[in-house]
Motif scaffolding. Structure first.
Motif, PDB file in Angstrom:
ATOM      1  N   PHE A  25       0.814  -1.222   0.000  1.00 53.15           N
ATOM      2  CA  PHE A  25       0.000   0.000   0.000  1.00 53.15           C
ATOM      3  C   PHE A  25       0.848   1.272   0.000  1.00 53.15           C
ATOM      4  CE2 PHE A  25      -2.887  -2.974   2.499  1.00 53.15           C
ATOM      5  CZ  PHE A  25      -3.647  -3.325   1.389  1.00 53.15           C
ATOM      6  N   LEU A  28      -0.748   4.659  -0.798  1.00 52.66           N
ATOM      7  CA  LEU A  28      -1.800   5.235   0.042  1.00 52.66           C
ATOM      8  C   LEU A  28      -1.239   6.362   0.908  1.00 52.66           C
ATOM      9  CD1 LEU A  28      -3.779   2.078   1.225  1.00 52.66           C
ATOM     10  CD2 LEU A  28      -4.202   3.555  -0.732  1.00 52.66           C
ATOM     11  N   ALA A  60      -8.901  -0.209   1.233  1.00 51.42           N
ATOM     12  CA  ALA A  60      -7.754  -1.093   0.955  1.00 51.42           C
ATOM     13  C   ALA A  60      -7.770  -2.324   1.857  1.00 51.42           C
ATOM     14  CB  ALA A  60      -6.446  -0.322   1.133  1.00 51.42           C
TER      15      ALA A  60
END
Length: 114
Positions: A25, A28, A60
């Motif tokens: 991620f 993000l 997510a």
């Protein structure tokens, strides 16, 4: 009286989740990250005045909107959203604090005191 020390390995689950997040991620928004010896298995990701970042992370981590708890601090000026999920063997807690704007025409405490 001394408190026994805790090995870093006691925090293995949240540290592993954080390591996975930095890879999976990385695109993000960066939250405030907290891992504590008080709750060594918990990874807390907090967002301050960033509800969009909170929502992005909820998506997510596949946290359903109905699993998000909403509350307001007693000052009626701070909204709080919380959600917990399990990831990489331990709980991950997302928390978001946002300021609630004062209603139109409301004077600040500084204006009232002067």
């Amino acid at each position: 009286m001394t408190t026994p020390t805790m090995p870093l390995s006691a925090m293995a689950a949240p540290l592993m989740a954080l390591r996975i997040f930095t890879d999976e991620f990385r695109h993000l928004p960066a939250p405030c990250v907290s891992i504590s010896t008080v709750y060594p298995d918990l990874l807390e990701l907090s967002f301050h005045n960033d509800a969009d970042g909170f929502e992005t992370w909820c998506q997510a981590l596949r946290i359903r909107p109905r699993a998000v708890q909403h509350s307001v601090h007693s000052d009626d000026r701070t909204s709080v959203m919380k959600a917990v999920t399990n990831y990489s063997g331990g709980p991950v807690k997302l928390i978001c604090f946002t300021t609630i704007p004062a209603p139109e025409g409301t004077r600040s405490r500084a204006e009232v005191d002067s």
